[in-house]
Design an enzyme around this catalytic site. Structure first.
Site, PDB file in Angstrom:
ATOM      1  CG  HIS A 207    -128.550 -53.576  49.276  1.00 16.80           C
ATOM      2  ND1 HIS A 207    -129.007 -52.295  49.515  1.00 16.80           N
ATOM      3  CD2 HIS A 207    -129.348 -54.060  48.289  1.00 16.80           C
ATOM      4  CE1 HIS A 207    -130.020 -52.026  48.715  1.00 16.80           C
ATOM      5  NE2 HIS A 207    -130.246 -53.083  47.961  1.00 16.80           N
ATOM      6  CG  ASP A 240    -127.489 -49.638  51.139  1.00 19.08           C
ATOM      7  OD1 ASP A 240    -126.649 -50.455  50.722  1.00 19.08           O
ATOM      8  OD2 ASP A 240    -128.705 -49.730  50.882  1.00 19.08           O
ATOM      9  CB  SER A 322    -131.163 -51.930  45.151  1.00 12.80           C
ATOM     10  OG  SER A 322    -132.241 -52.254  45.991  1.00 12.80           O
TER      11      SER A 322
END
Length: 479
Positions: A207, A240, A322
């Protein structure tokens, strides 16, 4: 402090000292200056002797010294004229040889003089103490016997052990990057990644770079400020996980050491590195607060969700962390920081609310396998059982649906589940002993394995519990 003489001008000093004479002693003041009170004068019991400690001129052997202080209102009035008014040395009342009788002390003057003496003594003692303190402090500074403890070097020169947070951060930070991804329309965001190998591959979240997958722009900036263009090598939306590669990668890259996430225990120390809200090279610490936490997240684009059996940590993780590494106390990567629980978005995902102490990382054992597949083929490879399960929240298990996605069969003919005897309506409750409470939990657990792994599945059918072994199959790509 006495205020009895306030407002009185200081009289000029006499041209020569007067000659004190014997006079009757003034009665001692009552109260704190009575005969039983201690004498505070620095001169001992003779509190009113001349200031230089000498007998007055004209007094034989000092026997003529008065026991009371002379009237401070010098000079005295001129003596009356007499037989020796010529100022000679006779015994008459005139001249310096004559006796001078001072007037009786005024009320309170004796105590005022004593108070003044105390004040002078206190000032002298204070000055002496200050001077002595300065001298001792200076001598201590100049000698090796000082009791002051000082650092031998400045903070920047202090050696920090490898096992400390500062030591781990100092080693790991040069191998982390801040990633900026931008789509062809100019949309994008910021995340983090870390050096995976010496060829310039950087591991991050899908992402983080999803906007740049189809012709967008990606850059990676190291803590020293060096910035490199990069390209997306491969991305696994379901896991992911994504891999980018630096263009013109430097030859001195130092990949981070990968740990073993299977051996992580609840309570182990953790260190997270990232760029929360764009603040690059941020280090936070915490512990592993749970393992095998089922997490479903999304990249925010409305596409298919990602599933993981996550490491949970209370290290502060925020948007921008992230893709960054989650390290153990030795500096080994044990996970990829990927999602947070926040009060702002009411669930898992990438909402812009801040950390509340619940962060989730993809276990590195899973991420390493995925990254290697992406580098090798550019496409993700998923383990599968070959059956469709309900994604509804449940606490009873993962139920095999009656219909498959897109009209496909709920149990793939000839697939792993079919070979193990599983049927629509079966409720899977355990996988290798790990409790399964929902479809997403089952998917996350399956994806911690590789295709070809054998797993034991516990399920319920018609109210009875059964067990079977399944050899996991494979699926290539996200579609």
């Amino acid at each position: 402090m006495s205020t009895e003489n306030e407002g009185t001008a200081v009289p000029p000093a006499p041209s020569a000292p007067p000659v004190p004479v014997d006079t009757p002693a003034a009665p001692a003041p009552q109260g704190s200056y009575g005969p039983d009170a201690p004498n505070p004068s620095p001169y001992g019991q003779d509190a009113h002797r001349p200031p230089h400690g000498q007998d007055a001129p004209g007094a034989a052997g000092g026997s003529g010294v008065s026991s009371s202080a002379p009237d401070p209102s010098w000079p005295p009035p001129p003596p009356p004229a007499g037989p020796h008014g010529d100022g000679g040395s006779g015994s008459g009342p005139g001249g310096w040889g004559a006796s001078y009788q001072p007037p009786a002390p005024k009320s309170g003057r004796g105590r005022g003089g004593l108070v003044a003496g105390i004040l002078v003594a206190a000032l002298v003692a204070g000055g002496l103490g200050g001077g002595l303190g300065y001298t001792l402090a200076k001598n201590n500074d100049d000698s090796t016997g000082s009791t002051t403890v000082s650092a031998s070097t400045s903070g920047g020169d202090v050696k920090r052990d490898p096992g400390t947070v500062a030591g781990v951060a100092a080693k790991a930070l040069p191998s982390t990057v801040t990633i900026e991804a931008e789509s062809t329309s100019g949309e994008g965001g910021t995340g983090t990644g870390f050096v995976f190998d010496k060829q310039g591959h950087i591991v991050t979240n899908n992402h983080v770079v999803a906007d740049a997958v189809d012709g967008g722009k990606v850059t990676a900036t190291f803590p020293d400020g060096k910035k490199y263009d990069a390209q997306v090598v491969g991305n696994a939306q379901g896991y992911d996980v994504a891999v980018i590669k630096l263009k013109d990668a430097p030859g001195d890259l130092k990949p981070l050491t990968l740990g073993d996430s299977d051996k992580v225990a609840v309570g182990d120390a953790t260190i997270a590195i990232g760029a929360p809200f764009g603040l690059s090279d941020t280090v936070t610490t915490g512990v592993i607060s749970a393992k095998n936490r089922p997490v479903a997240s999304s990249d925010g684009s409305g596409s298919q969700a990602s599933y993981m059996s996550a490491l949970q940590t209370d290290a502060s993780i925020n948007p921008g962390n992230s893709g960054g590494p989650l390290l153990d106390a030795q500096g080994n990567v044990i996970g990829i920081n990927s999602a947070i629980q926040s009060t702002g978005n009411g669930g898992f995902g990438t909402g812009q609310s801040g950390s509340i102490g619940l962060g989730f990382a993809i276990p590195i054992n899973q991420a390493e396998y995925v990254a290697q597949e992406l580098i090798r083929t550019g496409k993700p490879v998923y383990a599968k059982i070959g059956a469709s399960v309900s994604l509804d929240d449940s606490s009873d298990g993962a139920q095999i649906t009656d219909q498959g996605a897109g009209g496909a069969a709920p149990v793939e003919p000839g697939g792993p589940a079919a070979k193990a005897g599983l049927k629509p309506g079966d409720v899977i409750t355990k996988l290798d002993g790990h409790p399964i409470d929902s479809g997403p939990t089952l998917i996350g657990e399956i994806w911690t394995h590789k295709p070809g792994d054998r797993v034991t599945i516990t399920y319920e059918r018609d109210g009875k519990q059964r067990t079977t072994e399944v050899t996991l199959g494979s699926r290539v790509g996200d579609n």
